[in-house]
Scaffold this active site. Structure first.
Site, PDB file in Angstrom:
ATOM      1  N   ALA A  66       0.868  -1.167   0.000  1.00  0.00           N
ATOM      2  CA  ALA A  66       0.000   0.000   0.000  1.00  0.00           C
ATOM      3  C   ALA A  66       0.909   1.222   0.000  1.00  0.00           C
ATOM      4  O   ALA A  66       2.061   1.154   0.444  1.00  0.00           O
ATOM      5  CB  ALA A  66      -0.888  -0.021   1.231  1.00  0.00           C
ATOM      6  N   GLY A 111       0.808  -5.039   1.065  1.00  0.00           N
ATOM      7  CA  GLY A 111      -0.399  -5.117   0.240  1.00  0.00           C
ATOM      8  C   GLY A 111      -0.149  -5.786  -1.109  1.00  0.00           C
ATOM      9  O   GLY A 111      -1.079  -6.312  -1.727  1.00  0.00           O
ATOM     10  N   GLU A 114      -0.283  -9.432  -0.424  1.00  0.00           N
ATOM     11  CA  GLU A 114      -1.710  -9.722  -0.172  1.00  0.00           C
ATOM     12  C   GLU A 114      -2.509  -9.721  -1.479  1.00  0.00           C
ATOM     13  O   GLU A 114      -3.419 -10.527  -1.654  1.00  0.00           O
ATOM     14  CB  GLU A 114      -2.272  -8.681   0.809  1.00  0.00           C
ATOM     15  CG  GLU A 114      -1.679  -8.841   2.200  1.00  0.00           C
ATOM     16  CD  GLU A 114      -2.006  -7.673   3.117  1.00  0.00           C
ATOM     17  OE1 GLU A 114      -1.717  -6.517   2.744  1.00  0.00           O
ATOM     18  OE2 GLU A 114      -2.556  -7.907   4.204  1.00  0.00           O
ATOM     19  N   GLU A 134       4.607  -5.128   7.480  1.00  0.00           N
ATOM     20  CA  GLU A 134       3.753  -4.171   8.192  1.00  0.00           C
ATOM     21  C   GLU A 134       4.140  -3.954   9.648  1.00  0.00           C
ATOM     22  O   GLU A 134       4.124  -2.818  10.137  1.00  0.00           O
ATOM     23  CB  GLU A 134       2.274  -4.616   8.121  1.00  0.00           C
ATOM     24  CG  GLU A 134       1.624  -4.384   6.769  1.00  0.00           C
ATOM     25  CD  GLU A 134       1.803  -5.558   5.815  1.00  0.00           C
ATOM     26  OE1 GLU A 134       2.690  -6.409   6.068  1.00  0.00           O
ATOM     27  OE2 GLU A 134       1.058  -5.627   4.833  1.00  0.00           O
TER      28      GLU A 134
HETATM   29  N1  DAK Z   1       4.611   3.183  -0.881  1.00  0.00           N
HETATM   30  C1  DAK Z   1       4.993   4.333  -1.482  1.00  0.00           C
HETATM   31  N2  DAK Z   1       6.117   4.466  -2.195  1.00  0.00           N
HETATM   32  C2  DAK Z   1       6.913   3.385  -2.305  1.00  0.00           C
HETATM   33  C3  DAK Z   1       6.599   2.140  -1.699  1.00  0.00           C
HETATM   34  C4  DAK Z   1       5.377   2.063  -0.960  1.00  0.00           C
HETATM   35  N3  DAK Z   1       4.955   0.928  -0.373  1.00  0.00           N
HETATM   36  N4  DAK Z   1       7.586   1.272  -1.965  1.00  0.00           N
HETATM   37  C5  DAK Z   1       8.472   1.935  -2.717  1.00  0.00           C
HETATM   38  N5  DAK Z   1       8.084   3.215  -2.925  1.00  0.00           N
HETATM   39  C6  DAK Z   1       8.760   4.262  -3.679  1.00  0.00           C
HETATM   40  C7  DAK Z   1       9.980   4.778  -2.911  1.00  0.00           C
HETATM   41  O1  DAK Z   1       9.584   5.759  -1.971  1.00  0.00           O
HETATM   42  C8  DAK Z   1      10.798   5.364  -4.035  1.00  0.00           C
HETATM   43  O2  DAK Z   1      10.254   6.616  -4.384  1.00  0.00           O
HETATM   44  P1  DAK Z   1      11.228   7.885  -4.719  1.00  0.00           P
HETATM   45  O3  DAK Z   1      12.067   8.076  -3.520  1.00  0.00           O
HETATM   46  O4  DAK Z   1      12.026   7.421  -5.919  1.00  0.00           O
HETATM   47  O5  DAK Z   1      10.277   9.005  -5.004  1.00  0.00           O
HETATM   48  C9  DAK Z   1      10.528   4.407  -5.193  1.00  0.00           C
HETATM   49  O6  DAK Z   1       9.331   3.731  -4.858  1.00  0.00           O
HETATM   50  C10 DAK Z   1      11.618   3.372  -5.369  1.00  0.00           C
HETATM   51  O7  DAK Z   1      11.818   2.738  -4.118  1.00  0.00           O
HETATM   52  P2  DAK Z   1      13.255   2.616  -3.415  1.00  0.00           P
HETATM   53  O8  DAK Z   1      14.141   3.755  -3.827  1.00  0.00           O
HETATM   54  O9  DAK Z   1      13.009   2.410  -1.973  1.00  0.00           O
HETATM   55  O10 DAK Z   1      13.810   1.300  -4.113  1.00  0.00           O
HETATM   56  P3  DAK Z   1      14.813   0.240  -3.492  1.00  0.00           P
HETATM   57  O11 DAK Z   1      15.157  -0.677  -4.629  1.00  0.00           O
HETATM   58  O12 DAK Z   1      15.944   0.916  -2.769  1.00  0.00           O
HETATM   59  O13 DAK Z   1      13.992  -0.553  -2.395  1.00  0.00           O
HETATM   60  C11 DAK Z   1      12.040  -1.745  -1.545  1.00  0.00           C
HETATM   61  C12 DAK Z   1      12.889  -1.359  -2.789  1.00  0.00           C
HETATM   62  C13 DAK Z   1      10.781  -2.463  -2.060  1.00  0.00           C
HETATM   63  C14 DAK Z   1      12.841  -2.709  -0.658  1.00  0.00           C
HETATM   64  C15 DAK Z   1      11.686  -0.461  -0.755  1.00  0.00           C
HETATM   65  O14 DAK Z   1      11.108   0.491  -1.684  1.00  0.00           O
HETATM   66  C16 DAK Z   1      10.688  -0.702   0.312  1.00  0.00           C
HETATM   67  O15 DAK Z   1      11.031  -1.193   1.382  1.00  0.00           O
HETATM   68  N6  DAK Z   1       9.456  -0.277   0.077  1.00  0.00           N
HETATM   69  C17 DAK Z   1       8.387  -0.372   1.078  1.00  0.00           C
HETATM   70  C18 DAK Z   1       7.919  -1.806   1.211  1.00  0.00           C
HETATM   71  C19 DAK Z   1       6.879  -1.930   2.280  1.00  0.00           C
HETATM   72  O16 DAK Z   1       7.135  -1.684   3.475  1.00  0.00           O
HETATM   73  N7  DAK Z   1       5.690  -2.315   1.857  1.00  0.00           N
HETATM   74  C20 DAK Z   1       4.584  -2.491   2.786  1.00  0.00           C
HETATM   75  C21 DAK Z   1       3.797  -1.241   2.843  1.00  0.00           C
HETATM   76  S1  DAK Z   1       2.602  -1.323   4.116  1.00  0.00           S
HETATM   77  C22 DAK Z   1      -4.827  -1.393   5.351  1.00  0.00           C
HETATM   78  C23 DAK Z   1      -4.688  -2.458   4.561  1.00  0.00           C
HETATM   79  C24 DAK Z   1      -3.449  -2.750   4.020  1.00  0.00           C
HETATM   80  C25 DAK Z   1      -2.348  -2.008   4.292  1.00  0.00           C
HETATM   81  C26 DAK Z   1      -2.522  -0.917   5.069  1.00  0.00           C
HETATM   82  C27 DAK Z   1      -3.744  -0.591   5.597  1.00  0.00           C
HETATM   83  N8  DAK Z   1      -6.097  -1.080   5.944  1.00  0.00           N
HETATM   84  C28 DAK Z   1      -7.150  -2.099   5.890  1.00  0.00           C
HETATM   85  C29 DAK Z   1      -6.341   0.155   6.529  1.00  0.00           C
HETATM   86  C30 DAK Z   1      -1.110  -2.356   3.699  1.00  0.00           C
HETATM   87  C31 DAK Z   1       0.048  -1.882   4.160  1.00  0.00           C
HETATM   88  C32 DAK Z   1       1.277  -2.046   3.390  1.00  0.00           C
HETATM   89  O17 DAK Z   1       1.332  -2.605   2.327  1.00  0.00           O
END
Ligand code: DAK
Length: 260
Positions: A66, A111, A114, A134
Site C-alpha cells: 500500500a 499489500g 496480499e 507491516e
Molecule cells: N509506498 C509508497 N512508495 C513506495 C513504496 C510504498 N509501499 N515502496 C516503494 N516506494 C517508492 C519509494 O519511496 C521510491 O520513491 P522515490 O524516492 O524514488 O520518489 C521508489 O518507490 C523506489 O523505491 P526505493 O528507492 O526504496 O527502491 P529500493 O530498490 O531501494 O527498495 C524496496 C525497494 C521495495 C525494498 C523499498 O522500496 C521498500 O522497502 N518499500 C516499502 C515496502 C513496504 O514496506 N511495503 C509495505 C507497505 S505497508 C490497510 C490495509 C493494508 C495495508 C494498510 C492498511 N487497511 C485495511 C487500513 C497495507 C500496508 C502495506 O502494504
C-alpha cells in the site's frame, strides 16, 4: 472507463491487467485501487474473457505494498475509508467469476503480497521477493495477510513471516507453497499467458464453478463443502458446454466450448 494507474489489455479470451506506477514500485494508492475496482467490474461482465493475468509494470516490482506516502498522514476516518476501499477490491478480485493468475516480476510486499494471495494462482520471476513488512511500520497486515497467508502456507510459517517481517526470495516462496511456479524473468509473461490459455481451453462455466466450489468450500466444514460441490456440479448440467464436452468425447472430436 478512464484509468490513471492501471492498463487493461484483452487478447482472445485472456485479459492482462497491469498496475502501472513503476516509479513508486506500483504501490497501491487510492487512485490505483479505484482503477483496479473499475477494471474488475468490466471483466466481471465480459463474457469473452475467461482468464485474467494480473501483473506490475517494470521489472522491479509486482506491487511494493500500500502507498506509504498516502497512508502516513491518514486520520482514523480516512484510514477506515482507505481500508474499506482496499478490502472491497481484494474481495472482488478473490471472488471474480474467472480465474486470476498473478505474474510477479519483482517485489510483492505488504499489500502487494496480499494482492498476489487474493489471486488464484501465482507465477513468480526468479527475481521476485515476498514479505509482510507491516509490523515494522507499526501496523498489522490489513488486506487479508493475516488470514490468507496462514491458509496458503500454514499457520507457523505465516506467523514467522508476519512477526519477523522477513523478505523471502522466489525459491523459498516456492518451497513453502506461496507461489505455484518460478520462472526466468524473460519468460514470466509467456508462462502466464501459456497457463491462462490452457485454462481458457477448458469449459469456462465449469472453471468458474470450480473456483466457486473451492473458494466457498475452503471457508466451511467438509460436510457443508461437499454440498457446495454437489450444487456447483449440478449447475454444469444446465450449460451447453457440458453437453458439448461430453458429446465431443463420445464422437472422438475436438470440443468447441462457447461459454454457454
Ligand atoms: N509506498 C509508497 N512508495 C513506495 C513504496 C510504498 N509501499 N515502496 C516503494 N516506494 C517508492 C519509494 O519511496 C521510491 O520513491 P522515490 O524516492 O524514488 O520518489 C521508489 O518507490 C523506489 O523505491 P526505493 O528507492 O526504496 O527502491 P529500493 O530498490 O531501494 O527498495 C524496496 C525497494 C521495495 C525494498 C523499498 O522500496 C521498500 O522497502 N518499500 C516499502 C515496502 C513496504 O514496506 N511495503 C509495505 C507497505 S505497508 C490497510 C490495509 C493494508 C495495508 C494498510 C492498511 N487497511 C485495511 C487500513 C497495507 C500496508 C502495506 O502494504
Amino acid at each position: 472507463m478512464e484509468l490513471k494507474n492501471v492498463i487493461l489489455e484483452k487478447k482472445g479470451n485472456v485479459a492482462t491487467v497491469t498496475i502501472n506506477r513503476p516509479k513508486a514500485l506500483n504501490a497501491l494508492n487510492s487512485d490505483t485501487l479505484k482503477d483496479i475496482d473499475a477494471v474488475l467490474e468490466n471483466l466481471e461482465l465480459d463474457n469473452e474473457i475467461y482468464v485474467v493475468i494480473l501483473t506490475g509494470a517494470g521489472d522491479k516490482a509486482f506491487v511494493a505494498g500500500a502507498d506509504i506516502s498516502e497512508m502516513k498522514d491518514l486520520n482514523e476516518e480516512e484510514g477506515i475509508a482507505f481500508g474499506t476501499l482496499g478490502n472491497n477490491v481484494f474481495r472482488r478480485l478473490e471472488n471474480l467469476n474467472k480465474p486470476v493468475i498473478a505474474a510477479i516480476p519483482g517485489f510483492a510486499l505488504g499489500g502487494g503480497c496480499e494482492l498476489a494471495m487474493a489471486c488464484d494462482i501465482r507465477i513468480a520471476s526468479e527475481k521476485a521477493k515476498f514479505g509482510q513488512p507491516e509490523a515494522g511500520l507499526g501496523i498489522t497486515p490489513g488486506f487479508g495477510g493475516t488470514q490468507r497467508l496462514p491458509r496458503i502456507v500454514g499457520e507457523g510459517k505465516a506467523k514467522e513471516l508476519i512477526y519477523t517481517c522477513d523478505i523471502i526470495k522466489a525459491d523459498e516462496a516456492l518451497r513453502i507453497g506461496l507461489v505455484n511456479k518460478v520462472v526466468a524473468p524473460e519468460v514470466l509473461m509467456d508462462e502466464a499467458v501459456a497457463m491462462a490459455t490452457k485454462i481458457a481451453s477448458n469449459a469456462p462455466i465449469a472453471v468458474k464453478l470450480c473456483k466457486d466450489a473451492i473458494n466457498r468450500g475452503m471457508q466451511v466444514g467438509i460436510d457443508e463443502a461437499i454440498v457446495i460441490e454437489a450444487e456447483d456440479f449440478g449447475k454444469c448440467f444446465s450449460s451447453e458446454d457440458q453437453k458439448e464436452g461430453m458429446t465431443a468425447f463420445m464422437e472422438k472430436r475436438a470440443k468447441n466450448f462457447q461459454n454457454k
